[in-house]
Scaffold this active site. Structure first.
Site, PDB file in Angstrom:
ATOM      1  N   PHE A 125      25.950  -1.460 132.356  1.00  0.00           N
ATOM      2  CA  PHE A 125      26.136  -2.382 133.484  1.00  0.00           C
ATOM      3  C   PHE A 125      24.762  -2.732 134.042  1.00  0.00           C
ATOM      4  O   PHE A 125      24.004  -1.858 134.445  1.00  0.00           O
ATOM      5  CB  PHE A 125      26.997  -1.753 134.589  1.00  0.00           C
ATOM      6  CG  PHE A 125      27.239  -2.692 135.740  1.00  0.00           C
ATOM      7  CD1 PHE A 125      28.337  -3.533 135.751  1.00  0.00           C
ATOM      8  CD2 PHE A 125      26.347  -2.759 136.807  1.00  0.00           C
ATOM      9  CE1 PHE A 125      28.556  -4.415 136.795  1.00  0.00           C
ATOM     10  CE2 PHE A 125      26.547  -3.644 137.856  1.00  0.00           C
ATOM     11  CZ  PHE A 125      27.664  -4.469 137.848  1.00  0.00           C
ATOM     12  N   ASP A 234      16.623   0.290 133.080  1.00  0.00           N
ATOM     13  CA  ASP A 234      17.308  -0.104 134.317  1.00  0.00           C
ATOM     14  C   ASP A 234      17.620   1.160 135.123  1.00  0.00           C
ATOM     15  O   ASP A 234      18.545   1.905 134.810  1.00  0.00           O
ATOM     16  CB  ASP A 234      18.601  -0.862 133.951  1.00  0.00           C
ATOM     17  CG  ASP A 234      19.409  -1.282 135.173  1.00  0.00           C
ATOM     18  OD1 ASP A 234      19.093  -0.817 136.287  1.00  0.00           O
ATOM     19  OD2 ASP A 234      20.371  -2.057 134.998  1.00  0.00           O
ATOM     20  N   LYS A 265      19.240  -0.142 145.088  1.00  0.00           N
ATOM     21  CA  LYS A 265      20.055   0.915 145.698  1.00  0.00           C
ATOM     22  C   LYS A 265      19.252   1.872 146.578  1.00  0.00           C
ATOM     23  O   LYS A 265      18.842   1.504 147.662  1.00  0.00           O
ATOM     24  CB  LYS A 265      20.849   1.649 144.615  1.00  0.00           C
ATOM     25  CG  LYS A 265      21.944   0.765 143.984  1.00  0.00           C
ATOM     26  CD  LYS A 265      22.888   1.556 143.131  1.00  0.00           C
ATOM     27  CE  LYS A 265      23.933   0.660 142.479  1.00  0.00           C
ATOM     28  NZ  LYS A 265      25.020   0.254 143.369  1.00  0.00           N
ATOM     29  N   THR A 289      13.463 -17.630 147.214  1.00  0.00           N
ATOM     30  CA  THR A 289      13.022 -17.760 148.607  1.00  0.00           C
ATOM     31  C   THR A 289      12.557 -16.432 149.186  1.00  0.00           C
ATOM     32  O   THR A 289      11.435 -16.301 149.664  1.00  0.00           O
ATOM     33  CB  THR A 289      14.151 -18.334 149.483  1.00  0.00           C
ATOM     34  OG1 THR A 289      14.506 -19.631 149.002  1.00  0.00           O
ATOM     35  CG2 THR A 289      13.684 -18.469 150.940  1.00  0.00           C
TER      36      THR A 289
END
Length: 408
Positions: A125, A234, A265, A289
């Site tokens: 994931f 990751d 997280k 942004t």
């Protein structure tokens, strides 16, 4: 409530920590909270210093650059872009796109939009944006109805437990998966869609808390280097200390563990660390942004101070051993319900006999004041904050035992 899930593993030092509350009451921090800058064009004057004292103070081995982002998905999405840009620069031999490339990319055609791919793993994931979703293979509901890319998907090792009883079988399983990775890289190169990068979690979290050995990851790193693929680790869920080390990949014992390491997280802000060669040569190639949030770096600096002064990584290791020992005992006590207890630090999980029973356990636990989370097809994952002490472990085990007794 005893929260052993912590907002999907994103609360580093518990709720309302005094150090963080004190930080937010400091009037010198008011401007940072009220005025959120577009970091890509107008970063605050002190932003480089804040990055140095927060994120760069815990940079993974071999990395001295970091790009902040807002969340895990956009961290990975932009890391993928960085890998593609790096790969094309390598192919060209320089970093200046041709006029043909500049024109063709505007209509989504090659050579400006090249047929490159990223190799990912079944059960992984990495997020829900378009590129990340193409590398996410944990639950069908995340992906159905959304167009995707023809990118290679390798098997992730499925280990048998207890590990010491299945060392030969697990080594064979990991060797099989590594062989498949190499075959896929070659196959996709022949298809005209070369693998620019490999992305993997040190522990597949959402996909079921699936572990692999340090030897597996070292082998994977060698394969990536051999075939000229970037290696992206990751650490969105595993980073921040919950495995007993600040980065889960530190357990592999490598001096050069990755080219890119993404996070979010427990680090409160998103982003990714990267090697120098993955720095885009022009502005606006990696851009949005906000590009992060300085207030989160402010909080992270204080979180890191707490981790160091309270020696929380040692605490995590101690609590993790107590948690795993307790899970082993419950697994032996309820063999018809629980199996495959596994973990690193307090990053632990256990399998339940079926999905319905797992969900029943989660509801009954919540009604007893114990908040847990599920993952994979039938696992329960434990994601406490770093301040989770041994006495919290015993409270949890008693409550969990009460729930299991009702199920039995």
């Amino acid at each position: 409530m005893l929260d052993v899930y912590t907002q999907i593993s994103s609360i580093p030092i518990g709720y309302n920590h005094p150090a963080l509350l004190k930080l937010m009451t400091n009037p010198n921090n008011l401007s940072t909270v009220v005025n959120r800058p577009a970091l890509g064009i107008l970063p605050p004057e002190n932003f480089p210093d804040k990055i140095t004292e927060s994120l760069l103070s815990v940079a993974p081995s071999g990395m001295s650059r970091v790009q902040t982002m807002a969340c895990g998905s956009c961290s990975n999405e932009n890391a993928y872009k960085a890998m593609f840009i790096w790969y094309r620069n390598k192919e060209r031999g320089h970093s200046i796109p041709s006029e043909v490339e500049l024109h063709s990319c505007m209509i989504n055609q090659g050579p400006g939009c090249p047929d490159l791919s990223i190799l990912s793993f079944m059960g992984g994931f990495h997020g829900r944006t378009m590129g990340c979703l193409a590398t996410t293979h944990s639950k069908a509901i995340h992906k159905v109805d959304v167009p995707s890319f023809d990118w290679p998907i390798a098997p992730f090792p499925y280990l048998q437990y207890p590990l010491e009883e299945f060392s030969r079988e697990n080594a064979q399983e990991e060797a099989r998966c590594l062989e498949e990775v190499e075959d896929l890289i070659v196959k996709w190169r022949h298809k005209g869609k070369p693998v620019a990068g490999i992305v993997i979690e040190p522990i597949q979290a959402e996909g079921g808390d699936n572990h692999a050995s340090a030897d597996f990851f070292r082998g994977l790193r060698k394969i990536a280097s051999k075939h000229g693929c970037a290696f992206h680790v990751d650490e969105v869920q595993t980073g921040g200390g919950c495995t007993g080390k600040f980065w889960a990949h530190e357990h592999w014992g490598m001096d050069d563990p990755a080219d890119i390491v993404s996070f979010s997280k427990k680090l409160l802000t998103g982003g990714y660390y990267y090697k120098n060669e993955f720095q885009a040569e022009k502005p606006y190639r990696i851009f949005n942004t906000w590009m992060g949030d300085p207030t989160k770096n402010l909080l992270l600096s204080e979180v890191l101070n707490v981790i160091r002064t309270e020696n929380l990584l040692v605490e995590v290791t101690r609590s993790g051993k107590a948690l795993m020992n307790g899970l082993y005992e419950l697994q032996a006590q309820y063999p018809g319900i629980l199996s495959r207890a596994r973990g690193q630090g307090t990053f632990c999980a256990i399998d339940v006999c079926d999905d319905a029973t797992r969900n029943n356990i989660l509801v009954k636990a919540r009604n007893k004041g114990l908040f847990l989370g599920g993952c994979g097809d039938r696992s329960i994952r434990f994601r406490p904050a770093l301040v989770f002490k041994e006495y919290h472990v015993h409270i949890f085990l008693n409550l969990f035992n009460d729930v299991l007794a009702q199920i039995k």
